[in-house]
Motif scaffolding. Structure first.
Motif, PDB file in Angstrom:
ATOM      1  N   VAL A  58       0.867  -1.172   0.000  1.00 47.37           N
ATOM      2  CA  VAL A  58       0.000   0.000   0.000  1.00 47.37           C
ATOM      3  C   VAL A  58       0.906   1.224   0.000  1.00 47.37           C
ATOM      4  O   VAL A  58       1.624   1.480   0.962  1.00 47.37           O
ATOM      5  CB  VAL A  58      -0.956  -0.003   1.201  1.00 47.37           C
ATOM      6  N   LEU A  59       0.891   1.944  -1.113  1.00 47.98           N
ATOM      7  CA  LEU A  59       1.751   3.125  -1.269  1.00 47.98           C
ATOM      8  C   LEU A  59       1.075   4.342  -0.666  1.00 47.98           C
ATOM      9  O   LEU A  59      -0.125   4.559  -0.886  1.00 47.98           O
ATOM     10  CB  LEU A  59       1.968   3.420  -2.752  1.00 47.98           C
ATOM     11  N   ASP A  60       1.821   5.129   0.080  1.00 53.74           N
ATOM     12  CA  ASP A  60       1.288   6.389   0.605  1.00 53.74           C
ATOM     13  C   ASP A  60       1.337   7.444  -0.501  1.00 53.74           C
ATOM     14  O   ASP A  60       2.398   7.700  -1.070  1.00 53.74           O
ATOM     15  CB  ASP A  60       2.134   6.869   1.789  1.00 53.74           C
ATOM     16  N   VAL A  61       0.196   8.022  -0.780  1.00 54.35           N
ATOM     17  CA  VAL A  61       0.106   9.072  -1.798  1.00 54.35           C
ATOM     18  C   VAL A  61      -0.117  10.393  -1.064  1.00 54.35           C
ATOM     19  O   VAL A  61      -1.133  10.543  -0.386  1.00 54.35           O
ATOM     20  CB  VAL A  61      -1.067   8.806  -2.766  1.00 54.35           C
ATOM     21  N   ARG A  81      -4.455  13.034   1.640  1.00 55.31           N
ATOM     22  CA  ARG A  81      -3.533  11.934   1.322  1.00 55.31           C
ATOM     23  C   ARG A  81      -4.344  10.676   1.029  1.00 55.31           C
ATOM     24  O   ARG A  81      -5.487  10.547   1.464  1.00 55.31           O
ATOM     25  CB  ARG A  81      -2.563  11.705   2.485  1.00 55.31           C
ATOM     26  N   ALA A  82      -3.757   9.765   0.291  1.00 55.11           N
ATOM     27  CA  ALA A  82      -4.453   8.524  -0.054  1.00 55.11           C
ATOM     28  C   ALA A  82      -3.500   7.361   0.148  1.00 55.11           C
ATOM     29  O   ALA A  82      -2.297   7.563   0.386  1.00 55.11           O
ATOM     30  CB  ALA A  82      -4.936   8.589  -1.506  1.00 55.11           C
ATOM     31  N   ALA A  83      -4.025   6.182   0.118  1.00 58.01           N
ATOM     32  CA  ALA A  83      -3.208   4.979   0.244  1.00 58.01           C
ATOM     33  C   ALA A  83      -3.707   4.005  -0.813  1.00 58.01           C
ATOM     34  O   ALA A  83      -4.844   3.569  -0.751  1.00 58.01           O
ATOM     35  CB  ALA A  83      -3.351   4.392   1.640  1.00 58.01           C
ATOM     36  N   ASN A  84      -2.885   3.744  -1.805  1.00 60.08           N
ATOM     37  CA  ASN A  84      -3.307   2.885  -2.913  1.00 60.08           C
ATOM     38  C   ASN A  84      -2.583   1.549  -2.868  1.00 60.08           C
ATOM     39  O   ASN A  84      -1.366   1.498  -2.696  1.00 60.08           O
ATOM     40  CB  ASN A  84      -3.020   3.567  -4.251  1.00 60.08           C
ATOM     41  N   ALA A  85      -3.356   0.471  -3.044  1.00 60.51           N
ATOM     42  CA  ALA A  85      -2.787  -0.885  -3.005  1.00 60.51           C
ATOM     43  C   ALA A  85      -2.381  -1.314  -4.409  1.00 60.51           C
ATOM     44  O   ALA A  85      -3.160  -1.170  -5.354  1.00 60.51           O
ATOM     45  CB  ALA A  85      -3.814  -1.849  -2.434  1.00 60.51           C
ATOM     46  N   TYR A  86      -1.159  -1.830  -4.531  1.00 59.09           N
ATOM     47  CA  TYR A  86      -0.697  -2.348  -5.824  1.00 59.09           C
ATOM     48  C   TYR A  86      -0.066  -3.727  -5.636  1.00 59.09           C
ATOM     49  O   TYR A  86       0.796  -3.911  -4.772  1.00 59.09           O
ATOM     50  CB  TYR A  86       0.331  -1.388  -6.446  1.00 59.09           C
ATOM     51  N   SER A  87      -0.503  -4.678  -6.451  1.00 55.84           N
ATOM     52  CA  SER A  87       0.015  -6.038  -6.350  1.00 55.84           C
ATOM     53  C   SER A  87       1.475  -6.100  -6.756  1.00 55.84           C
ATOM     54  O   SER A  87       1.910  -5.405  -7.675  1.00 55.84           O
ATOM     55  CB  SER A  87      -0.791  -6.971  -7.248  1.00 55.84           C
ATOM     56  N   LEU A  88       2.203  -6.975  -6.100  1.00 56.24           N
ATOM     57  CA  LEU A  88       3.613  -7.180  -6.424  1.00 56.24           C
ATOM     58  C   LEU A  88       3.718  -8.231  -7.522  1.00 56.24           C
ATOM     59  O   LEU A  88       3.126  -9.305  -7.420  1.00 56.24           O
ATOM     60  CB  LEU A  88       4.369  -7.638  -5.175  1.00 56.24           C
ATOM     61  N   THR A  89       4.465  -7.916  -8.554  1.00 54.50           N
ATOM     62  CA  THR A  89       4.503  -8.808  -9.726  1.00 54.50           C
ATOM     63  C   THR A  89       5.788  -9.620  -9.796  1.00 54.50           C
ATOM     64  O   THR A  89       5.876 -10.560 -10.569  1.00 54.50           O
ATOM     65  CB  THR A  89       4.404  -7.987 -11.024  1.00 54.50           C
ATOM     66  N   GLY A  90       6.780  -9.270  -9.012  1.00 54.73           N
ATOM     67  CA  GLY A  90       8.101  -9.866  -9.196  1.00 54.73           C
ATOM     68  C   GLY A  90       8.359 -11.093  -8.332  1.00 54.73           C
ATOM     69  O   GLY A  90       7.451 -11.674  -7.746  1.00 54.73           O
ATOM     70  N   ASN A 121      -6.006   2.498   9.383  1.00 55.58           N
ATOM     71  CA  ASN A 121      -6.658   2.293   8.089  1.00 55.58           C
ATOM     72  C   ASN A 121      -5.612   1.959   7.061  1.00 55.58           C
ATOM     73  O   ASN A 121      -4.423   2.211   7.254  1.00 55.58           O
ATOM     74  CB  ASN A 121      -7.431   3.539   7.668  1.00 55.58           C
ATOM     75  N   LEU A 122      -6.062   1.393   5.959  1.00 53.32           N
ATOM     76  CA  LEU A 122      -5.113   0.973   4.954  1.00 53.32           C
ATOM     77  C   LEU A 122      -5.616   1.272   3.549  1.00 53.32           C
ATOM     78  O   LEU A 122      -5.123   2.145   2.873  1.00 53.32           O
ATOM     79  CB  LEU A 122      -4.863  -0.534   5.129  1.00 53.32           C
ATOM     80  N   CYS A 123      -6.632   0.538   3.100  1.00 50.37           N
ATOM     81  CA  CYS A 123      -6.987   0.644   1.680  1.00 50.37           C
ATOM     82  C   CYS A 123      -7.949   1.795   1.414  1.00 50.37           C
ATOM     83  O   CYS A 123      -8.025   2.308   0.314  1.00 50.37           O
ATOM     84  CB  CYS A 123      -7.591  -0.657   1.186  1.00 50.37           C
ATOM     85  N   ARG A 124      -8.695   2.196   2.416  1.00 52.09           N
ATOM     86  CA  ARG A 124      -9.671   3.286   2.318  1.00 52.09           C
ATOM     87  C   ARG A 124     -10.707   3.049   1.231  1.00 52.09           C
ATOM     88  O   ARG A 124     -11.279   3.978   0.684  1.00 52.09           O
ATOM     89  CB  ARG A 124      -8.961   4.636   2.115  1.00 52.09           C
ATOM     90  N   GLN A 125     -10.947   1.785   0.903  1.00 55.19           N
ATOM     91  CA  GLN A 125     -12.006   1.504  -0.064  1.00 55.19           C
ATOM     92  C   GLN A 125     -12.811   0.250   0.308  1.00 55.19           C
ATOM     93  O   GLN A 125     -13.386  -0.412  -0.541  1.00 55.19           O
ATOM     94  CB  GLN A 125     -11.447   1.412  -1.479  1.00 55.19           C
ATOM     95  N   GLY A 126     -12.828  -0.091   1.599  1.00 60.14           N
ATOM     96  CA  GLY A 126     -13.747  -1.133   2.046  1.00 60.14           C
ATOM     97  C   GLY A 126     -13.296  -2.551   1.784  1.00 60.14           C
ATOM     98  O   GLY A 126     -14.107  -3.470   1.789  1.00 60.14           O
TER      99      GLY A 126
END
Lengths: 192, 330
Positions: free
Chosen positions: B42-45, B54-63, B270-275
């Protein structure tokens, strides 16, 4: 008494008034495993599944039931459902074979005709005793003779209840158990 | 609050239109903690540049998930409100990062792990939803597990296509349209050996279609696994009031309960802020109005008990007397 819903013993394996499960009609193919004396339950399932792809096996005992189930599951595709009709001990044993074959709890259903008999596995000698015994009652182990408390826990992989020596704290010679702090050991030493 | 790690942007790859792949490294060049395939960061924006907060966006790790040198993510740019879109601006911010920039993020978290008792893994992804499935496939190939991947994407807009081809060979099927997908899955989902588990990630409508088809073909829910993302934008909702620690706060339409609590100085984990993640659960006391649950986390039973909600998306709905009020404890 523990709350039974918090244990690993499914309700149908201890509550004789629990109704037989209904077939999950979302399945595409059904295996019915029918043990002696459970034909009525299986007949109701067969009626509910009329016109569907059903493989019904009348089995004389648990070994035959497990063999029939394994043969079906070896070629089964996702979408298969298994229904087992028999005593609680038989259903738990067949469920264990289903679990070992990779079936999920939402792919198996049970119709129990009798909950009196249980399989009890002895933690001390590894023998499994079959007996009509209540949960949290005591049964002699057929392997080592120890008096086993039937604990309300069932192994998903064997279908047997956990049994352990009910009087494990009491030495075999009948003398008082040693307190945890070892004071009894000291006093024995002084007496000697 | 959640521990954060600091990362530095090591490489940026914009080869696929609209999608940026980033490699993030430890600031000292050290190895990074291993993670379970299917995990996300979860990247801090930060707020600013048109982002109201500010926002916190989740991005899957691909590597590579074992002892990695980099955490790699691929981010689809979604238009923020300033450009007429509905996104919070996080992905646009990621697309503005350059090599050497420092970012903070949570350590990898997993809500979409491979099932280890499965004897076979069927992965079905669409669009940028391929990202967690790439990490699954990588692990299955590494450990010699039986796996198959179906990937739906618009021609010219597929992320990681060459990498998947190289990794999975003929275990990977590429499809370009929904009709082809439906045709393919109708056959594939009807003929999977019993130990198979299905994993799907993509837009909500796509995942619904996959799940509906699987259910129709008799798949039980225990064999179907979803990674929700790109949660559809929720409507702003009606205003309500919230009582907390003796205070009464207004929660206007368009502001979430979580934002209102934070604005009043309360700290809510909180983390994803989208439920989705379940982190911002707050207790609801008696005397509250009914709750409009809009999260993907709480099950029906918990909702029925009526004693908690996810502050990031859920709201009060007016009771019969028109009053909309929640009493919460943090």
């Amino acid at each position: 008494m523990v709350s039974m819903s918090q244990t690993s013993v499914p309700r149908w394996a201890w509550d004789a008034s629990a109704p037989a499960a209904e077939p999950d009609l979302r399945g595409r193919v059904f295996t019915l495993v029918v043990l002696p004396g459970a034909g009525d339950v299986a007949d109701r399932w067969s009626t509910a599944l009329a016109g569907r792809d059903v493989r019904r096996h009348e089995c004389g005992d648990v070994d035959a039931a497990v063999a029939a189930l394994r043969a079906d599951l070896a070629v089964a595709r996702v979408g298969h459902r298994v229904l087992v009709a028999g005593t609680a001990r038989e259903c738990l044993a067949v469920r264990a074979a289903g679990v070992r074959a990779g079936l999920g709890d939402d792919e198996m259903a049970f119709g129990v005709v009798d909950t009196a008999e249980r399989a009890v596995w002895c933690v001390h000698c590894d023998a499994t005793t079959h007996a009509a015994v209540e949960l949290e009652a005591v049964v002699p182990c057929t392997g080592c003779g120890r008096r086993l408390l039937v604990y309300p826990h069932v192994s998903r992989l064997t279908g047997a209840h956990l049994g352990f020596m009910v009087d494990a704290e009491t030495p075999a010679d009948g003398s008082a158990a040693r307190p945890a702090d070892g004071s009894a050991a000291r006093s024995e030493g002084e007496a000697a | 609050m959640n521990a954060r790690i600091e990362l530095v942007v090591a490489t940026v790859d914009d080869a696929v239109p609209g999608i940026r792949s980033l490699a993030l490294a430890h600031p000292d060049g050290d190895r990074l903690p291993s993670f379970t395939p299917g995990s996300h960061l979860v990247l801090d924006v930060p707020a600013g540049e048109g982002r109201p907060r500010r926002a916190a966006n989740a991005y899957s790790l691909t590597g590579e998930s074992s002892d990695p040198r980099h955490y790699t993510i691929s981010v689809l740019r979604c238009a923020p409100a300033a450009e007429g879109g509905s996104a919070c601006g996080g992905s646009a911010w990621v697309h503005g990062l350059t090599v050497g920039d420092r970012v903070t993020a949570t350590p990898p978290r997993s809500a979409f792990a491979p099932i280890h008792l499965a004897t076979r893994h069927l992965l079905v992804g669409a669009g940028i939803g391929i990202t967690p499935l790439l990490s699954h496939l990588r692990s299955h190939v590494r450990w010699g597990r039986d796996a198959e991947l179906v990937y739906l994407f618009r021609d010219g807009h597929g992320a990681h296509v060459d990498e998947l081809k190289e990794l999975g060979g003929d275990r990977v099927t590429f499809l370009a349209d929904r009709a082809g997908l439906a045709e393919d899955l109708a056959v594939r989902l009807a003929d999977q050996p019993l130990g198979t588990h299905l994993y799907t990630c993509g837009p909500a409508g796509f995942m619904d279609a996959v799940v509906d088809l699987a259910t129709e073909l008799g798949w039980p829910s225990s064999r179907v696994h979803l990674e929700p993302f790109g949660v559809a934008a929720l409507d702003p909702g009606d205003p309500f009031t919230v009582g907390v620690a003796g205070q009464v706060l207004e929660v206007p339409s368009g502001t979430s309960l979580l934002e209102a609590l934070e604005d009043a100085g309360h700290v809510v984990p909180n983390l994803c802020r989208q439920g989705v993640c379940g982190e911002c659960r707050v207790d609801v006391a008696p005397g509250s109005s009914p709750v409009l649950h809009r999260d993907l986390f709480l099950d029906e039973e918990t909702r029925g008990a009526g004693d908690c909600l996810m502050a990031c998306v859920s709201r009060a709905v007016p009771a019969a007397d028109g009053r909309a009020h929640l009493e919460v404890t943090l």
